[in-house]
Motif scaffolding. Structure first.
Motif, PDB file in Angstrom:
ATOM      1  N   SER A 117      -4.666   1.791   5.884  1.00 36.99           N
ATOM      2  CA  SER A 117      -5.099   3.188   5.845  1.00 36.99           C
ATOM      3  C   SER A 117      -4.310   4.056   4.872  1.00 36.99           C
ATOM      4  CB  SER A 117      -5.006   3.801   7.254  1.00 36.99           C
ATOM      5  OG  SER A 117      -3.683   3.720   7.758  1.00 36.99           O
ATOM      6  N   GLU A 118      -3.208   3.537   4.300  1.00 39.98           N
ATOM      7  CA  GLU A 118      -2.413   4.316   3.363  1.00 39.98           C
ATOM      8  C   GLU A 118      -2.067   3.470   2.141  1.00 39.98           C
ATOM      9  OE1 GLU A 118       0.990   5.793   5.397  1.00 39.98           O
ATOM     10  OE2 GLU A 118      -0.151   7.113   6.736  1.00 39.98           O
ATOM     11  N   SER A 178      -5.746   1.338   0.374  1.00 40.42           N
ATOM     12  CA  SER A 178      -6.587   2.039   1.344  1.00 40.42           C
ATOM     13  C   SER A 178      -8.013   2.254   0.836  1.00 40.42           C
ATOM     14  CB  SER A 178      -5.971   3.382   1.722  1.00 40.42           C
ATOM     15  OG  SER A 178      -5.887   4.240   0.586  1.00 40.42           O
TER      16      SER A 178
END
Length: 535
Positions: free
Chosen positions: A329-330, A334
């Motif tokens: 997610s980062e 991502s």
């Protein structure tokens, strides 16, 4: 590759006392399903059914539908699950189009039988025994009562790999549904290796949540996959978010497949983030677009492996998978959260210009074409649609299937945009609603969103958005000002030509059972009197 029917037969004999399906009303053992399907096969033979005849199931009960599917295959017939959410006229169309010879229906749907006419039907049975206060049922038997009159003997039919094993009806988001014929080869190619491998499903010792209806490729596919691989499924015939979370916890679910709308509803259950999901190993999702916000929140809540899959009814389900290790997610990686992943084993993909058929380079959006043994055999009784769907098909039926979906490839990963038919053309620019919806779902006051094209005298089409506000949102107080504020907010995040020019606030967004937004219903009022219809 083992035929799925043979695998199911083997498990019925090898582990008859083990539970294969756990439903709210009862547990089903492998031996129960083997015996019931044998008896049903004999009952069908007594009706003089022959290979190729269609058996319809209008039911919420996946175990009974699986039994009918196996019974039909054991005599060369074809099970045809029917969407129980349809209106009576739509059910009637499918039964007649499929020329169904037998219909199994739930007690809840018997009133439909008073409306439909299907001259081909020889027998109607109920999925369960009658219960107190149920509607008048005349002479109709339950499935098991009908079956008990016949011997528990497998007729021994051995299907050819390219014979039709299952017939599902497409969602009909752009018109009348088409009957998708999936062969034994198609189902085996999907569910006897590549699909379970993609979602880390091993069969024995695993407990699968099956909350998808049996008329959906994921619902019936998961039922057949878990049964043939010797695993256990917990069946949820009605999707009630709080109850589904209870099932995940109480049954120690290890694997689940959900559509994004379901995940979104689960996250909205009070206390969802504090429950014990420690048994959950992998949550796979697909069938419609998911927003970044919902995905990131789900990953934090369920704290297990996530695998996105992309596929169609016509491809027997998943053809690509975004692996768990790609769910980051980062950071630079991502960006892959917007990807549908890479082709699974045995699948080839290419992206082409949907008009010329020329293969496009990485990064350019076009129509996704798919070549795999998983591809459907044909559209039932619709040779024109079948021919239009395939390119360069050989004598074995293997060719490129035109998905109708728009996307692009980048470094081997597939990125989806939208259905080709949902694309908005405004001032010569191609605009994909999913991109708009993904951006707008990040607005703190928006609970749901659908974007689509409406007639525009200057630009040909312009973007309109139907928006569902979150309960208690202050935006309810002044909708005109709220509309302007949302459009302004979106313009800070997307190119102006992609942003909605108008917003309509609604109570809910119409979706089909797969969670796909029914753009046809949303567009229809705006295009009703136009000489040119959108796409």
């Amino acid at each position: 590759m083992e035929n799925m029917l043979d695998a199911c037969r083997r498990n019925g004999k090898r582990k008859p006392e083990e539970i294969c399906f756990s439903s709210p009303k009862r547990d089903w053992r492998f031996g129960d399903l083997e015996s019931l399907s044998n008896r049903l096969a004999q009952a069908m033979l007594a009706l003089e059914l022959v290979p190729g005849d269609r058996i319809a199931c209008l039911t919420k009960h996946a175990a009974q539908c699986t039994a009918m599917t196996l019974a039909a295959q054991k005599i060369g017939a074809v099970c045809m699950p029917v969407n129980w959410r349809l209106a009576a006229t739509e059910v009637s169309y499918i039964l007649n189009h499929g020329q169904a010879k037998v219909l199994m229906t739930d007690i809840d749907f018997v009133n439909i039988l008073n409306v439909i006419e299907c001259p081909s039907l020889k027998k109607i049975v109920l999925s369960e025994d009658s219960i107190a206060n149920s509607p008048p049922l005349d002479h109709r038997q339950s499935l098991e009562t009908w079956a008990q009159a016949f011997p528990d003997d497998d007729p021994g039919y051995m299907p050819h790999p390219q014979e039709t094993a299952l017939q599902l009806y497409s969602s009909g988001t752009t018109g009348l549904p088409k009957g998708v014929e999936l062969s034994h080869r198609s189902l085996s190619a999907a569910f006897q290796g590549p699909v379970p491998e993609a979602i880390s499903y091993r069969g024995e010792g695993s407990i699968m949540l099956n909350a998808l209806p049996s008329f959906h490729i994921a619902g019936i596919g998961i039922a057949l996959m878990t049964y043939s691989l010797g695993g256990k499924s917990v069946l949820v015939p009605d999707f009630i978010p709080n109850h589904v979370l209870d099932v995940i916890v109480e049954h120690r679910i290890t694997h689940a497949f959900l559509v994004p709308a379901m995940i979104q509803f689960l996250l909205q259950v009070p206390g969802a983030a504090t429950r014990d999901y420690s048994a959950l190993q992998c949550l796979s999702y697909g069938a419609s677009p998911i927003t970044d916000q919902v995905l990131v929140e789900a990953m934090a809540t369920f704290a297990c492996k996530f695998v996105q899959v992309y596929g169609l009814t016509e491809t027997s389900g998943a053809v690509t998978a975004l692996a768990a290790e790609d769910h980051v997610s980062e950071g630079p990686k991502s960006v892959l959260l917007r990807s549908a992943g890479k082709p699974i084993l045995g699948v080839s993909l290419k992206v082409v210009d949907h008009e010329s058929g020329e293969t496009l380079p990485d990064g350019e959006v076009g129509e996704i074409w798919i070549k795999t043994l998983q591809n459907m055999k044909a559209y039932w009784r619709n040779p024109q649609a079948t021919n239009e769907a395939f390119v360069d098909r050989d004598s074995d039926g293997l060719g490129w299937f035109r998905s109708g979906d728009a996307g692009f490839l980048q470094d081997g990963y597939l990125f989806l945009h939208d259905r080709i038919k949902d694309m908005i053309v405004s001032g010569g620019e191609n605009i994909y609603p999913a991109e708009i919806e993904n951006a707008m779902m990040k607005h703190p006051e928006i609970a749901d969103i659908a974007a689509f094209g409406v007639p525009d005298a200057q630009w040909g089409e312009s973007v309109k958005a139907c928006v569902v506000l979150k309960p208690g949102s202050m935006y309810h107080d002044d909708l005109k000002a709220s509309s302007a504020a949302i459009i302004s907010w979106t313009r800070d995040r997307l190119a102006h030509f992609k942003c909605p020019r108008s917003i309509e606030f609604v109570e809910s967004i119409p979706r089909n059972p797969s969670g796909k937004i029914l753009k046809r219903i949303l567009r229809e009022p705006y295009w009703r009197n136009e000489h040119r219809q959108i796409h």
